[in-house]
Every structure is written in structure tokens, then in C-alpha cells.
Write a protein that holds these residues in place. Structure first.
Motif, PDB file in Angstrom:
ATOM      1  N   THR A  62      -7.423   0.038  -6.866  1.00  0.00           N
ATOM      2  CA  THR A  62      -7.893  -0.731  -5.943  1.00  0.00           C
ATOM      3  C   THR A  62      -9.413  -0.127  -5.473  1.00  0.00           C
ATOM      4  O   THR A  62     -10.300  -1.033  -5.298  1.00  0.00           O
ATOM      5  CB  THR A  62      -7.155  -0.369  -4.709  1.00  0.00           C
ATOM      6  OG1 THR A  62      -5.837  -0.384  -4.820  1.00  0.00           O
ATOM      7  CG2 THR A  62      -7.652  -1.109  -3.324  1.00  0.00           C
ATOM      8  N   ASN A  63      -9.896   1.095  -5.541  1.00  0.00           N
ATOM      9  CA  ASN A  63     -11.410   1.495  -5.221  1.00  0.00           C
ATOM     10  C   ASN A  63     -11.931   1.862  -6.029  1.00  0.00           C
ATOM     11  O   ASN A  63     -13.146   2.014  -5.942  1.00  0.00           O
ATOM     12  CB  ASN A  63     -11.161   2.601  -4.135  1.00  0.00           C
ATOM     13  CG  ASN A  63     -10.069   2.217  -2.930  1.00  0.00           C
ATOM     14  OD1 ASN A  63     -10.389   1.125  -2.066  1.00  0.00           O
ATOM     15  ND2 ASN A  63      -9.164   2.986  -2.507  1.00  0.00           N
TER      16      ASN A  63
ATOM     17  N   PHE B  84       0.863  -1.224  -0.007  1.00  0.00           N
ATOM     18  CA  PHE B  84      -0.171   0.067  -0.135  1.00  0.00           C
ATOM     19  C   PHE B  84       0.981   1.291   0.060  1.00  0.00           C
ATOM     20  O   PHE B  84       1.793   1.174   0.671  1.00  0.00           O
ATOM     21  CB  PHE B  84      -0.913   0.019   1.139  1.00  0.00           C
ATOM     22  CG  PHE B  84      -1.638   1.241   1.332  1.00  0.00           C
ATOM     23  CD1 PHE B  84      -2.844   1.544   0.802  1.00  0.00           C
ATOM     24  CD2 PHE B  84      -1.158   2.115   2.272  1.00  0.00           C
ATOM     25  CE1 PHE B  84      -3.398   2.638   0.754  1.00  0.00           C
ATOM     26  CE2 PHE B  84      -1.781   3.444   2.425  1.00  0.00           C
ATOM     27  CZ  PHE B  84      -3.137   3.731   1.656  1.00  0.00           C
TER      28      PHE B  84
ATOM     29  N   LYS C 251      -2.424   7.915  -1.524  1.00  0.00           N
ATOM     30  CA  LYS C 251      -2.741   8.271  -2.831  1.00  0.00           C
ATOM     31  C   LYS C 251      -1.823   9.539  -3.311  1.00  0.00           C
ATOM     32  O   LYS C 251      -1.808   9.597  -4.608  1.00  0.00           O
ATOM     33  CB  LYS C 251      -4.471   8.652  -2.523  1.00  0.00           C
ATOM     34  CG  LYS C 251      -4.918   9.280  -3.751  1.00  0.00           C
ATOM     35  CD  LYS C 251      -6.548   9.568  -3.698  1.00  0.00           C
ATOM     36  CE  LYS C 251      -7.125   9.766  -4.892  1.00  0.00           C
ATOM     37  NZ  LYS C 251      -8.446  10.060  -4.864  1.00  0.00           N
TER      38      LYS C 251
ATOM     39  N   SER D 269      -9.799  -4.502  -6.660  1.00  0.00           N
ATOM     40  CA  SER D 269      -9.276  -5.109  -5.531  1.00  0.00           C
ATOM     41  C   SER D 269      -9.337  -6.553  -5.426  1.00  0.00           C
ATOM     42  O   SER D 269      -8.616  -7.375  -5.103  1.00  0.00           O
ATOM     43  CB  SER D 269      -9.381  -4.572  -4.363  1.00  0.00           C
ATOM     44  OG  SER D 269     -10.911  -4.570  -4.034  1.00  0.00           O
TER      45      SER D 269
ATOM     46  N   GLY E  29       0.620   6.747  -6.172  1.00  0.00           N
ATOM     47  CA  GLY E  29      -0.445   6.304  -5.347  1.00  0.00           C
ATOM     48  C   GLY E  29      -1.566   6.700  -5.797  1.00  0.00           C
ATOM     49  O   GLY E  29      -2.580   6.022  -5.480  1.00  0.00           O
ATOM     50  N   TYR E  30      -1.835   7.686  -6.707  1.00  0.00           N
ATOM     51  CA  TYR E  30      -3.278   8.016  -7.356  1.00  0.00           C
ATOM     52  C   TYR E  30      -3.807   6.687  -8.190  1.00  0.00           C
ATOM     53  O   TYR E  30      -4.967   6.437  -8.008  1.00  0.00           O
ATOM     54  CB  TYR E  30      -3.295   9.513  -8.097  1.00  0.00           C
ATOM     55  CG  TYR E  30      -4.313   9.667  -8.933  1.00  0.00           C
ATOM     56  CD1 TYR E  30      -5.295  10.191  -8.367  1.00  0.00           C
ATOM     57  CD2 TYR E  30      -4.412   9.395 -10.275  1.00  0.00           C
ATOM     58  CE1 TYR E  30      -6.379  10.688  -8.953  1.00  0.00           C
ATOM     59  CE2 TYR E  30      -5.556   9.715 -11.001  1.00  0.00           C
ATOM     60  CZ  TYR E  30      -6.679  10.378 -10.341  1.00  0.00           C
ATOM     61  OH  TYR E  30      -7.774  10.793 -11.054  1.00  0.00           O
TER      62      TYR E  30
ATOM     63  N   TYR F 261      -2.688   3.482  -7.816  1.00  0.00           N
ATOM     64  CA  TYR F 261      -2.982   2.487  -7.194  1.00  0.00           C
ATOM     65  C   TYR F 261      -4.278   2.620  -6.407  1.00  0.00           C
ATOM     66  O   TYR F 261      -5.072   1.555  -6.235  1.00  0.00           O
ATOM     67  CB  TYR F 261      -1.808   2.488  -6.106  1.00  0.00           C
ATOM     68  CG  TYR F 261      -1.762   1.114  -5.467  1.00  0.00           C
ATOM     69  CD1 TYR F 261      -1.385   0.144  -5.952  1.00  0.00           C
ATOM     70  CD2 TYR F 261      -2.220   1.263  -4.127  1.00  0.00           C
ATOM     71  CE1 TYR F 261      -1.248  -1.304  -5.365  1.00  0.00           C
ATOM     72  CE2 TYR F 261      -2.499  -0.198  -3.390  1.00  0.00           C
ATOM     73  CZ  TYR F 261      -2.006  -1.224  -4.005  1.00  0.00           C
ATOM     74  OH  TYR F 261      -1.898  -2.490  -3.332  1.00  0.00           O
ATOM     75  N   ASP F 262      -4.558   3.964  -6.088  1.00  0.00           N
ATOM     76  CA  ASP F 262      -5.792   4.074  -5.417  1.00  0.00           C
ATOM     77  C   ASP F 262      -7.049   3.627  -6.281  1.00  0.00           C
ATOM     78  O   ASP F 262      -8.011   3.064  -6.124  1.00  0.00           O
ATOM     79  CB  ASP F 262      -5.901   5.424  -4.642  1.00  0.00           C
ATOM     80  CG  ASP F 262      -7.186   5.589  -3.809  1.00  0.00           C
ATOM     81  OD1 ASP F 262      -7.346   5.218  -2.949  1.00  0.00           O
ATOM     82  OD2 ASP F 262      -8.230   6.415  -4.733  1.00  0.00           O
ATOM     83  N   ASN F 263      -6.873   4.120  -7.388  1.00  0.00           N
ATOM     84  CA  ASN F 263      -7.916   3.993  -8.667  1.00  0.00           C
ATOM     85  C   ASN F 263      -8.210   2.604  -9.033  1.00  0.00           C
ATOM     86  O   ASN F 263      -9.303   2.278  -9.075  1.00  0.00           O
ATOM     87  CB  ASN F 263      -7.693   4.948  -9.795  1.00  0.00           C
ATOM     88  CG  ASN F 263      -7.925   6.365  -9.614  1.00  0.00           C
ATOM     89  OD1 ASN F 263      -8.411   6.780  -8.303  1.00  0.00           O
ATOM     90  ND2 ASN F 263      -7.547   7.218 -10.346  1.00  0.00           N
TER      91      ASN F 263
END
Length: 207
Positions: A141-142, A70, A73, A151, A134-135, A137-139
Motif C-alpha cells: 500500500t505505502n 485494512f 502492520k 495503492s 499486515g507487514y 499489506y502495508d508495504n
């Protein structure tokens, strides 16, 4: 009226009074129960609040993720070494999960957009070229906007592989020949070989 009748009448009156007084509680429903309303004051605590602050390190149910890779973001960290194997894995996963909407080149012209859905933004616009890792990765994932989170379908390592491949797509769109290794530059611009001299006949003339 006999003494027995008087006694029965008094007993009935007493029973009616008791039940009449308790009628409010006998008819109590869920809308009328003793409780603290949200954000209502309370005398049970020194600060007068009925809503208590969360205990330190509390995690909401369903929010605890065992994700050692992790990254926040707004972080531009990349938790894995980027090598050819990671890029090849990212290309494979990208073609499976991302190309239906984002297209093979990341332009947002995948088959979903071609069939009338709103196309996603191009990865090659300045906003996404400058967005931190991180942006992305967040998109993934979520989810973001109409895109659902992946995810459950894409493990964390594969998410980073996809991000590495997206970065490669972004770099390739604006790459210069000078950015390439020497061996690749040679393939694109081979050194012209010397022209063979014209053959001559026995008389000295060319043919």
C-alpha cells in the motif's frame, strides 16, 4: 512669519510626527506580523500552550482511505477466505506488478535487479517468512525503501490475493511430500506396477 505660515508649519510638524510614529507599521512585512510562533506560550488558554491538541477522531487531509480490508502492520489476520480463485488471481497480479523486481519465485532476482538495480530481499529468508500479513499489506500500500506504494494501481482485494500467493511461494520452497494431499503424493510417487512375467515358448523356455 505670518499666522498662516505658522499654522502650515505646525500642521506639517504634526503630520511628520504621526507618520513617523506609524512608520514601523507602514513598513510591516510578513516576517514582522502579530502571531503566535509554533510552540510559543499563549495567554489565551489555561494550559498556556498556543499549539492545541487534535480534536478526537481527527484525520489528516489525504489520509482517509476507504479500505474495508485494512489490517494493521503488526497483525497476522487475513480478511479474505483463501481459495484457489484467490491464489490464481494473486499469481496473475504478482506476475504483473511484482516479478520485475522480486522475480517469479520471490528470490529478488527479477529483471530490474538483473539490470543493475539493488535486488529486493528474498521472500524466503526467515525475516520475511515470519513477517505478519499486515507487514506485506502495508508495504504494497505505502511502499518500502526504493519500492513505491501501489495503492493507486492495486485495489485492496488484489493486494491480499498477492499476499496469499507470496505465502504459497514461501510454503512451496520448504514443503515436504507429507504436506501434500494424497492425490498429489501419488502423482509424485506412483505405486510401482507388478513386473509382467516373462513369456514362454511351447517348449517351456523363456524368450
Amino acid at each position: 512669519m505670518t499666522d498662516t505660515s505658522r499654522f502650515l508649519a505646525a500642521a506639517c510638524a504634526a503630520v511628520c510626527l504621526i507618520f513617523g510614529a506609524g512608520c514601523e507599521y507602514l513598513k510591516q512585512d510578513m516576517a514582522n506580523q502579530p502571531k503566535n510562533r509554533p510552540l510559543s506560550p499563549s495567554a489565551s488558554f489555561e494550559d498556556g500552550r498556543s499549539e492545541r491538541p487534535l480534536v478526537e477522531n481527527t484525520v489528516a487531509r489525504g489520509s482517509l482511505a476507504n479500505d474495508e480490508l485494512f489490517v494493521p502492520k503488526d497483525s497476522n489476520n487475513f480478511p479474505l477466505p483463501v481459495d484457489l480463485a484467490l491464489l490464481e488471481r494473486g499469481e496473475e497480479r504478482y506476475k504483473i506488478f511484482c516479478t520485475p523486481c522480486h522475480g517469479l519465485q520471490g528470490d529478488g532476482n527479477g529483471m530490474v535487479a538483473m539490470r543493475g538495480m539493488k535486488p529486493p530481499p528474498s521472500y524466503h529468508q526467515d525475516r520475511l517468512r515470519q513477517a505478519p500479513n499486515g507487514y506485506f499489506y502495508d508495504n504494497i500500500t505505502n511502499g518500502f525503501g526504493q519500492m513505491l506504494g501501489y495503492s493507486a494501481q492495486i485495489p485492496p482485494r488484489d493486494r491480499w490475493a498477492i499476499i496469499a500467493y507470496i505465502r504459497a511461494l514461501q510454503l512451496s520452497r520448504n514443503a515436504k511430500i507429507a504436506d501434500l494431499p494424497a492425490e498429489l503424493r501419488e502423482k509424485l510417487n506412483p505405486t510401482p506396477s507388478a513386473k509382467p512375467s516373462a513369456a514362454k515358448d511351447s517348449t517351456g523356455g523363456s524368450f
